[in-house]
Design an enzyme around this catalytic site. Structure first.
Site, PDB file in Angstrom:
ATOM      1  N   LYS A 222       0.833  -1.218   0.000  1.00 48.50           N
ATOM      2  CA  LYS A 222       0.000   0.000   0.000  1.00 48.50           C
ATOM      3  C   LYS A 222       0.865   1.264   0.000  1.00 48.50           C
ATOM      4  O   LYS A 222       0.623   2.187  -0.770  1.00 48.50           O
ATOM      5  CB  LYS A 222      -0.898   0.046   1.259  1.00 48.50           C
ATOM      6  CG  LYS A 222      -1.841  -1.113   1.414  1.00 48.50           C
ATOM      7  CD  LYS A 222      -2.685  -0.965   2.677  1.00 48.50           C
ATOM      8  CE  LYS A 222      -1.891  -1.008   3.970  1.00 48.50           C
ATOM      9  NZ  LYS A 222      -1.181  -2.284   4.227  1.00 48.50           N
TER      10      LYS A 222
ATOM     11  N   ARG B 296      -8.973   1.227   9.100  1.00 45.21           N
ATOM     12  CA  ARG B 296      -8.589  -0.156   9.363  1.00 45.21           C
ATOM     13  C   ARG B 296      -9.688  -0.916  10.097  1.00 45.21           C
ATOM     14  O   ARG B 296      -9.536  -2.112  10.360  1.00 45.21           O
ATOM     15  CB  ARG B 296      -7.327  -0.181  10.216  1.00 45.21           C
ATOM     16  CG  ARG B 296      -6.064  -0.519   9.447  1.00 45.21           C
ATOM     17  CD  ARG B 296      -4.935  -0.559  10.442  1.00 45.21           C
ATOM     18  NE  ARG B 296      -3.769  -1.249   9.981  1.00 45.21           N
ATOM     19  CZ  ARG B 296      -2.713  -0.669   9.406  1.00 45.21           C
ATOM     20  NH1 ARG B 296      -2.707   0.606   9.144  1.00 45.21           N
ATOM     21  NH2 ARG B 296      -1.666  -1.397   9.080  1.00 45.21           N
TER      22      ARG B 296
ATOM     23  N   ARG C 181      11.690  -5.787   4.523  1.00 49.21           N
ATOM     24  CA  ARG C 181      11.355  -4.356   4.423  1.00 49.21           C
ATOM     25  C   ARG C 181      12.383  -3.503   5.161  1.00 49.21           C
ATOM     26  O   ARG C 181      12.784  -3.814   6.270  1.00 49.21           O
ATOM     27  CB  ARG C 181       9.960  -4.100   5.004  1.00 49.21           C
ATOM     28  CG  ARG C 181       9.660  -2.599   5.102  1.00 49.21           C
ATOM     29  CD  ARG C 181       8.188  -2.270   5.081  1.00 49.21           C
ATOM     30  NE  ARG C 181       7.444  -2.814   6.199  1.00 49.21           N
ATOM     31  CZ  ARG C 181       6.115  -2.695   6.313  1.00 49.21           C
ATOM     32  NH1 ARG C 181       5.419  -2.066   5.380  1.00 49.21           N
ATOM     33  NH2 ARG C 181       5.489  -3.225   7.347  1.00 49.21           N
TER      34      ARG C 181
ATOM     35  N   ARG D 159      11.722  -1.916  10.817  1.00 50.40           N
ATOM     36  CA  ARG D 159      10.649  -1.549  11.744  1.00 50.40           C
ATOM     37  C   ARG D 159      10.521  -2.569  12.861  1.00 50.40           C
ATOM     38  O   ARG D 159      10.571  -3.769  12.612  1.00 50.40           O
ATOM     39  CB  ARG D 159       9.321  -1.410  10.993  1.00 50.40           C
ATOM     40  CG  ARG D 159       9.128   0.004  10.469  1.00 50.40           C
ATOM     41  CD  ARG D 159       7.953   0.098   9.578  1.00 50.40           C
ATOM     42  NE  ARG D 159       6.744  -0.541  10.126  1.00 50.40           N
ATOM     43  CZ  ARG D 159       5.580  -0.540   9.512  1.00 50.40           C
ATOM     44  NH1 ARG D 159       5.453   0.058   8.351  1.00 50.40           N
ATOM     45  NH2 ARG D 159       4.546  -1.138  10.054  1.00 50.40           N
TER      46      ARG D 159
ATOM     47  N   ARG E 117      -0.358  -9.253  13.313  1.00 44.05           N
ATOM     48  CA  ARG E 117      -0.930  -8.185  12.482  1.00 44.05           C
ATOM     49  C   ARG E 117      -1.801  -8.757  11.368  1.00 44.05           C
ATOM     50  O   ARG E 117      -2.811  -8.166  10.995  1.00 44.05           O
ATOM     51  CB  ARG E 117       0.184  -7.309  11.919  1.00 44.05           C
ATOM     52  CG  ARG E 117       0.816  -6.448  13.008  1.00 44.05           C
ATOM     53  CD  ARG E 117       2.156  -5.924  12.619  1.00 44.05           C
ATOM     54  NE  ARG E 117       2.110  -4.999  11.509  1.00 44.05           N
ATOM     55  CZ  ARG E 117       3.160  -4.713  10.750  1.00 44.05           C
ATOM     56  NH1 ARG E 117       4.313  -5.292  10.961  1.00 44.05           N
ATOM     57  NH2 ARG E 117       3.027  -3.846   9.782  1.00 44.05           N
TER      58      ARG E 117
HETATM   59  P1  ADP Z   1       1.734  -1.606   7.443  1.00 45.09           P
HETATM   60  O1  ADP Z   1       2.540  -0.715   6.538  1.00 45.09           O
HETATM   61  O2  ADP Z   1       2.433  -2.873   7.727  1.00 45.09           O
HETATM   62  O3  ADP Z   1       0.357  -1.835   6.957  1.00 45.09           O
HETATM   63  P2  ADP Z   1       1.343   0.676   9.170  1.00 45.09           P
HETATM   64  O4  ADP Z   1       2.581   1.480   9.118  1.00 45.09           O
HETATM   65  O5  ADP Z   1       0.200   1.116   8.346  1.00 45.09           O
HETATM   66  O6  ADP Z   1       1.692  -0.850   8.858  1.00 45.09           O
HETATM   67  O7  ADP Z   1       0.833   0.542  10.675  1.00 45.09           O
HETATM   68  C1  ADP Z   1       1.696   0.149  11.709  1.00 45.09           C
HETATM   69  C2  ADP Z   1       0.911   0.050  12.996  1.00 45.09           C
HETATM   70  O8  ADP Z   1       0.361   1.328  13.344  1.00 45.09           O
HETATM   71  C3  ADP Z   1      -0.309  -0.878  12.964  1.00 45.09           C
HETATM   72  O9  ADP Z   1       0.038  -2.226  13.189  1.00 45.09           O
HETATM   73  C4  ADP Z   1      -1.156  -0.294  14.098  1.00 45.09           C
HETATM   74  O10 ADP Z   1      -0.673  -0.665  15.360  1.00 45.09           O
HETATM   75  C5  ADP Z   1      -0.921   1.203  13.932  1.00 45.09           C
HETATM   76  N1  ADP Z   1      -1.924   1.801  13.017  1.00 45.09           N
HETATM   77  C6  ADP Z   1      -1.681   2.391  11.818  1.00 45.09           C
HETATM   78  N2  ADP Z   1      -2.824   2.815  11.255  1.00 45.09           N
HETATM   79  C7  ADP Z   1      -3.824   2.494  12.126  1.00 45.09           C
HETATM   80  C8  ADP Z   1      -5.236   2.645  12.107  1.00 45.09           C
HETATM   81  N3  ADP Z   1      -5.878   3.221  11.072  1.00 45.09           N
HETATM   82  N4  ADP Z   1      -5.937   2.200  13.180  1.00 45.09           N
HETATM   83  C9  ADP Z   1      -5.321   1.630  14.220  1.00 45.09           C
HETATM   84  N5  ADP Z   1      -3.998   1.432  14.289  1.00 45.09           N
HETATM   85  C10 ADP Z   1      -3.248   1.854  13.249  1.00 45.09           C
HETATM   86  P1  ADP Z   2       2.297  -1.836   3.195  1.00 43.62           P
HETATM   87  O1  ADP Z   2       2.299  -0.330   3.175  1.00 43.62           O
HETATM   88  O2  ADP Z   2       1.062  -2.422   2.586  1.00 43.62           O
HETATM   89  O3  ADP Z   2       2.589  -2.393   4.554  1.00 43.62           O
HETATM   90  P2  ADP Z   2       4.849  -1.620   1.811  1.00 43.62           P
HETATM   91  O4  ADP Z   2       4.603  -0.704   0.664  1.00 43.62           O
HETATM   92  O5  ADP Z   2       5.601  -1.093   2.972  1.00 43.62           O
HETATM   93  O6  ADP Z   2       3.468  -2.324   2.267  1.00 43.62           O
HETATM   94  O7  ADP Z   2       5.623  -2.898   1.230  1.00 43.62           O
HETATM   95  C1  ADP Z   2       6.032  -3.984   2.070  1.00 43.62           C
HETATM   96  C2  ADP Z   2       7.405  -4.488   1.612  1.00 43.62           C
HETATM   97  O8  ADP Z   2       7.277  -5.119   0.332  1.00 43.62           O
HETATM   98  C3  ADP Z   2       8.457  -3.387   1.420  1.00 43.62           C
HETATM   99  O9  ADP Z   2       9.717  -3.920   1.755  1.00 43.62           O
HETATM  100  C4  ADP Z   2       8.374  -3.065  -0.066  1.00 43.62           C
HETATM  101  O10 ADP Z   2       9.622  -2.557  -0.561  1.00 43.62           O
HETATM  102  C5  ADP Z   2       8.053  -4.430  -0.663  1.00 43.62           C
HETATM  103  N1  ADP Z   2       7.185  -4.349  -1.858  1.00 43.62           N
HETATM  104  C6  ADP Z   2       6.186  -3.460  -2.113  1.00 43.62           C
HETATM  105  N2  ADP Z   2       5.584  -3.738  -3.296  1.00 43.62           N
HETATM  106  C7  ADP Z   2       6.200  -4.853  -3.785  1.00 43.62           C
HETATM  107  C8  ADP Z   2       6.020  -5.653  -4.978  1.00 43.62           C
HETATM  108  N3  ADP Z   2       5.068  -5.376  -5.879  1.00 43.62           N
HETATM  109  N4  ADP Z   2       6.814  -6.726  -5.122  1.00 43.62           N
HETATM  110  C9  ADP Z   2       7.775  -7.034  -4.190  1.00 43.62           C
HETATM  111  N5  ADP Z   2       7.992  -6.322  -3.065  1.00 43.62           N
HETATM  112  C10 ADP Z   2       7.223  -5.247  -2.857  1.00 43.62           C
END
Ligand code: ADP
Ligand code: ADP
Ligand code: ZN
Length: 213
Positions: free
Chosen positions: A13, A88, A127, A160, A171
């Site tokens: 995302k 979420r 990541r 992270r 998660r």
């Molecule tokens: P990811 O990139 O793996 O989807 P995020 O960076 O979006 O993770 O979120 C990391 C953490 O921050 C989540 O696991 C949660 O604890 C918190 N968080 C982020 N966005 C929200 C939300 N909209 N509601 C509740 N918790 C959130």
């Molecule tokens: P989210 O915001 O949904 O948690 P991220 O954009 O942080 O996801 O991506 C999660 C991990 O996967 C990062 O290390 C990113 O560089 C990698 N990644 C993202 N898109 C792709 C893809 N299409 N193929 C392979 N790796 C990817």
């Protein structure tokens, strides 16, 4: 144009939201990034959020909604925005919805980036994130030009704390339980679009571009 990015943690995302932000000149709003910034700065909000995040749980809706609505009311959001990691939960989506209704606005696109659970652990373990500009990399799939260093700003990349396999499992559970129902929520509104997130990031972006056209 207002866009919501849906998908499991690690689906890509943030990576796609960055590309959309560049191409369309919209702010990329990641609630995770905002929480992490608050944790780094030691704010009250950060202190409250940290325990939940480290445990792989969601930060309570009330706190998260207040923070998000404040963010989207800022000047740079007047032409739209890309939400990454919000909503979420159904209550978060409803809170956003009723605020948008009040303003006579709506979400134009909800884009679900689909990646099966078995691919997620791999993505998360590789990541690397920039703590300064929030750029996202992957040691194998999307490596920076210089190992461990952000291409955009030269900062040292970090792992992270919540990307440990145990926390990722938690998660994913939380995602299926609380976040996946949003797919149906936006489908009923007629704004849902699904893209295959397993392909290269550039190809995922092509699919998104053709949706936004
Ligand atoms: P990811 O990139 O793996 O989807 P995020 O960076 O979006 O993770 O979120 C990391 C953490 O921050 C989540 O696991 C949660 O604890 C918190 N968080 C982020 N966005 C929200 C939300 N909209 N509601 C509740 N918790 C959130
Ligand atoms: P989210 O915001 O949904 O948690 P991220 O954009 O942080 O996801 O991506 C999660 C991990 O996967 C990062 O290390 C990113 O560089 C990698 N990644 C993202 N898109 C792709 C893809 N299409 N193929 C392979 N790796 C990817
Ligand atoms: Zn950077």
């Amino acid at each position: 144009m207002k866009i919501v990015m849906l998908g499991a943690p690690g689906a890509g995302k943030g990576t796609q939201a960055d590309k959309i932000a560049d191409q369309y000149g919209l702010p990329h709003i990641s609630t995770g990034d905002i929480f992490r910034k608050n944790i780094k700065e030691g704010t009250e909000l950060g202190k409250e959020a940290k325990g939940y995040m480290d445990a792989g749980k969601l930060v309570p809706d009330e706190l998260t909604v207040r923070m998000l609505l404040d963010r989207v009311s800022q000047e740079d959001c007047s032409k739209g925005y890309i939400l990454d990691g919000f909503p979420r939960t159904i209550p978060q989506a409803e809170a956003l919805d009723s605020e948008l209704k009040r303003l006579g606005e709506n979400i134009d696109f909800a884009i679900d980036v689909e990646v099966p659970d078995q691919n997620i652990i791999n993505r998360m373990s590789g990541r690397r994130a920039c703590p300064k500009c929030n750029a996202i990399y992957h040691i194998e799939f999307i490596p920076p030009k210089k190992e461990g260093i952000c291409d955009e700003c030269g900062e040292e990349l970090v792992i992270r704390e919540d990307d440990k396999p145990e926390t990722v499992k938690k998660r994913l559970e939380v995602y299926h339980e609380q976040t996946q129902p949003l797919i149906d929520f936006y489908d009923k509104k007629g704004v849902l679009h699904t893209v295959d997130g397993r392909v290269d990031a550039e190809d995922v972006f092509e699919a998104i571009r053709s949706i936004l056209k």
